[in-house]
Structures are given as C-alpha cells and as structure tokens.
Design an enzyme around this catalytic site. Structure first.
Site, mmCIF file in Angstrom:
data_model
loop_
_atom_site.group_PDB
_atom_site.id
_atom_site.type_symbol
_atom_site.label_atom_id
_atom_site.label_comp_id
_atom_site.label_asym_id
_atom_site.label_seq_id
_atom_site.Cartn_x
_atom_site.Cartn_y
_atom_site.Cartn_z
ATOM 1 N N ASP A 1 14.180 70.074 81.488
ATOM 2 C CA ASP A 1 14.605 69.368 82.631
ATOM 3 C C ASP A 1 15.899 69.427 82.806
ATOM 4 O O ASP A 1 16.656 69.508 83.988
ATOM 5 C CB ASP A 1 14.851 67.518 82.275
ATOM 6 C CG ASP A 1 13.494 66.937 83.336
ATOM 7 O OD1 ASP A 1 12.197 67.676 83.395
ATOM 8 O OD2 ASP A 1 12.900 65.465 83.213
ATOM 9 N N ASP B 1 10.612 69.519 76.305
ATOM 10 C CA ASP B 1 10.572 68.867 77.886
ATOM 11 C C ASP B 1 12.370 68.712 77.790
ATOM 12 O O ASP B 1 12.600 68.691 78.682
ATOM 13 C CB ASP B 1 10.252 67.382 76.539
ATOM 14 C CG ASP B 1 8.967 66.676 78.028
ATOM 15 O OD1 ASP B 1 9.769 66.725 79.331
ATOM 16 O OD2 ASP B 1 9.286 66.146 77.424
ATOM 17 N N LYS C 1 15.759 72.168 64.557
ATOM 18 C CA LYS C 1 16.302 70.934 64.058
ATOM 19 C C LYS C 1 15.748 70.855 62.770
ATOM 20 O O LYS C 1 15.501 69.592 62.239
ATOM 21 C CB LYS C 1 15.575 70.030 64.590
ATOM 22 C CG LYS C 1 16.454 68.074 64.573
ATOM 23 C CD LYS C 1 18.193 68.717 65.491
ATOM 24 C CE LYS C 1 18.845 67.310 64.980
ATOM 25 N NZ LYS C 1 19.992 67.493 64.794
ATOM 26 N N TYR D 1 3.632 65.787 70.390
ATOM 27 C CA TYR D 1 2.949 64.697 71.238
ATOM 28 C C TYR D 1 1.853 65.230 70.941
ATOM 29 O O TYR D 1 0.956 65.007 72.189
ATOM 30 C CB TYR D 1 3.262 65.824 72.895
ATOM 31 C CG TYR D 1 4.489 65.336 73.315
ATOM 32 C CD1 TYR D 1 5.860 64.702 72.723
ATOM 33 C CD2 TYR D 1 5.196 65.784 74.851
ATOM 34 C CE1 TYR D 1 6.777 64.460 73.184
ATOM 35 C CE2 TYR D 1 5.686 65.964 75.277
ATOM 36 C CZ TYR D 1 7.062 64.983 74.386
ATOM 37 O OH TYR D 1 8.518 64.832 75.660
#
Ligand code: ATP
Length: 364
Positions: free
Chosen positions: A250, A246, A189, A138
């Site tokens: 959630d 992020d 990752k 981001y």
C-alpha cells in the site's frame, strides 16, 4: 484460434465499474487478434449476494470457476457487512482454495503521474513486491474464548511452514533473476519475531544458493519503509510475508501516485488452478456508481493476466496504451486530480488498441 475462458467477479462497490471496463479492454484486444479470443462468464458474488443468500459466494463456487484460464476480480468490501466476512468469504476463499500462494504487485511511476517523492525520478521507482499469500499472519489459525467476560482471550497465530516459505522465496528469486537488475530484497523481522522469521531468514540463505546470479539483501520491515521513501532506487524485487507485504505494497502504491493505478496478481505458479488478477484498491463506496473510478489498476491487472496467459505481445500493447493515457492529464480521473470518467478512460484505451495494426497482436 485459442479461446481463453475468463471468470469475471466484479464483487462490490467500484468493482462493478472497473471489471466491466477491464472486460471491454480485453474484448478490444481480442478484436484485433486472429490468434486468440476470450469467453467470459460473470459471477455476481459479493455483498449483494450475501444479503440474499447469507454467504458471499455459493458453497460450490470454486467448482464453477475451477476450469477457467483466469479470473478478473474487482473488490470485496461492503460498509454494511464486517470486513472479515467479506474478505474471508470471497477473496481469500478463492486465493486459498486455489492455492494462489504468490501475490505479485508491480509498482512504477507511470508517465504523467504526479507522485509524492519529489526527489526521485520515475526510473528510481520500479519495484515488484512478492507477497506470501497463503499462510503467515493471515493463515486464519487462532480463536477466541471466554467471549464477553473479563478473561476474554483472542489469538491469531502466524503460521509459517518450511514448504510455504521455500516456495515463495524460490518464486521471488526466480522473478528477480528474470528482471534486468537481478536484485532481491528479503524483508524480515527476525530481530523481534525469533522463531518463524528466523526460519524465513535461514531458508532465504539456502534458496539463494540456487540463484548465484541474483544479488540479494535482507531488510527489517520497519527499516524497509524508510528505505522505500529515501532510497527507492536501491530496491527492485522485494519479497515479504503476508502481513508485511500487505502494508509495504500500500505504501508502494501511494508512492507511485494513486491506489487507483496499482495492479496485483494472485498466482498459482504451478498452474494447477486459475490465477486471479485484480486492482489493489478496495470497493471505494464513496465514489461508487458515479462513474468516477479509475480503471487503470484493473487495466494493468489485465496486462498481468495476458502475461500469465503467455500473450506477451498483447500485454505489451495494452501497457503502452495505458502509458499513453496516463501521460494525458485530460484522461486523469479524480484520484489523479483530473475530471475524466471511467468510461472516457476506457474508451480512450480501446481507441488506441483499435488503431493498432492487427499484426502487432499476433501471439509473441
Ligand atoms: P475496502 O473497505 O473495500 O478496502 P475502502 O473504500 O476502504 O474499501 P479503497 O477502496 O482501497 O478503500 O480506497 C480508499 C479511497 O481511495 C477510496 O475511498 C477512494 O476515494 C479512493 N480510490 C480507491 N480506488 C480508486 C479508484 N480506482 N479510482 C478512484 N479513487 C479510488
């Protein structure tokens, strides 16, 4: 008596309901304390401001809140304005402008909450997710060219700096060290993203040497989702990049019972700027203006604000007041399957706080 200057930014949708509720709770806490008080200043930035002025907040908005001790934020999002405009025009402007590089999201199943993981007891899920909040996926680096033509191209470059990765990993190791289990999981990752995430892994190993008492492991982000569901008790503190965290947070909020409960803090750990505290839910326009919003996510965010301000006793009192109201199904809002209103839940928390002996609210 110490005065904490708090900026309140309700933003959009139910932010306009839960932030005033959070302010009421802070006022109830201050009313019982002879050690500190709050001075609030409200800022009407967000979608309505955008309709009037063409921007989500004024160009010199950061200067208006730079000297505050903390920011209580609601949400930014409006069905009539593109999401990237509302997000970048307000929330990210503050997070990035004040270099709030550590986004901290505690997750627990509070008493009385019916969480979806039937095989797991409340004690099995007690996590803090640390999200890198200033760069990565981001960072805003990228662009579009040849717009509208068949050869149109668009890029979002995930940018990771050694300094940025080092500081978030060091923050996460330190946080893990401060928690009883001293356990950190570094999400990665690096099997598929073979440059930045490999550097991330290398830096994790380097920083880990500064924290020999912290047990840590690495987990691929895809495998981490399954582990959160199947083996939640194996996790404690979790650190991940902006995008990965992020998504994971959630999932964490859903596993803990409701989006309406989860809090978050956007911290500048070096305290050069004010830090910002907000519920993780968005503007929820479907229930806006009906008095149905669950204010618990905001109250828990207020707990994090009090901790950041060093008011540990008050933070603990508020957290136990929150746990008392979640334990009572008659005080559950619609998202938790109940019928209580925002005002009823807020009144109940304020009443519990008002009933506490004043001595308990002295600075820790
Ligand atoms: P945004 O676009 O700003 O992220 P959104 O409406 O898409 O907002 P959320 O606000 O995060 O997404 O929430 C999704 C749904 O969860 C809402 O539509 C609402 O029904 C429910 N919800 C979220 N927060 C709360 C809350 N505090 N109290 C009650 N219900 C909530």
């Amino acid at each position: 008596m110490k005065t904490y200057r708090i900026a309140t930014i309700p933003g959009d949708g139910i932010g306009k309901e839960v932030v005033p509720a959070g302010q009421r709770v802070l006022e109830a806490i201050a009313a019982r304390s002879d050690a500190f008080q709050f001075e609030f200043e409200n800022f009407d930035w967000g979608g309505d401001f955008y309709r009037q002025h063409g921007v989500m907040m004024p160009a010199d908005g950061l200067d208006a809140i730079r000297n505050k001790d903390a920011i209580l934020f609601g949400s930014a999002g409006d069905p009539h304005i593109p999401d990237h405009v509302t997000l970048w025009g307000l929330r990210l402007k503050i997070c990035q402008g004040f270099d709030q590089y550590a986004n901290v999201r505690p997750t627990r199943i509070l008493p009385g909450i019916d969480a979806p993981l039937k095989r797991c007891g409340p004690k099995d899920l007690d996590w803090v997710i640390v999200r890198e909040n200033s760069e990565g996926e981001y960072s805003g680096v990228g662009g579009r060219a040849h717009q509208g033509h068949p050869i149109e191209v668009a890029t979002d470059v995930s940018m990771m700096t050694r300094a940025g990765v080092e500081r978030i990993l060091r923050f996460a190791f330190r946080l893990a060290q401060s928690r009883p289990r001293k356990l950190l999981t570094v999400i990665t990752k690096s099997n598929a993203q073979r440059h930045a995430m490999v550097m991330w892994d290398e830096i994790a190993l380097e920083v880990s040497k500064e924290f020999p008492d912290v047990k840590w492991d690495k987990e691929l982000v895809d495998a981490a989702t399954a582990r959160m569901v199947n083996r939640p008790a194996t996790l404690d503190t979790i650190v991940a990049t902006n995008l990965h965290a992020d998504i994971l947070s959630d999932l964490a909020a859903a596993l803990a019972g409701s989006l309406g409960i989860a809090p978050t803090a956007n911290l500048d750990p070096e305290r050069r700027y004010p830090s910002m505290f907000e519920p993780i839910h968005g503007s929820a326009f479907d229930i806006m203006g009906k008095g149905l919003a669950n204010p618990v996510g905001t109250f828990w965010s207020v707990v994090m604000m009090l901790e950041h301000l060093g008011e540990m006793a008050a933070a603990q009192q508020l957290m136990s007041a929150i746990e008392r109201i979640t334990a009572d199904p008659s005080l559950h809002t619609g998202d938790l399957g109940g019928t209580a209103t925002t005002v009823q839940v807020t009144d109940a928390v304020c009443a519990i706080l008002a009933a506490k002996p004043a001595a308990e609210f002295k600075a820790a």
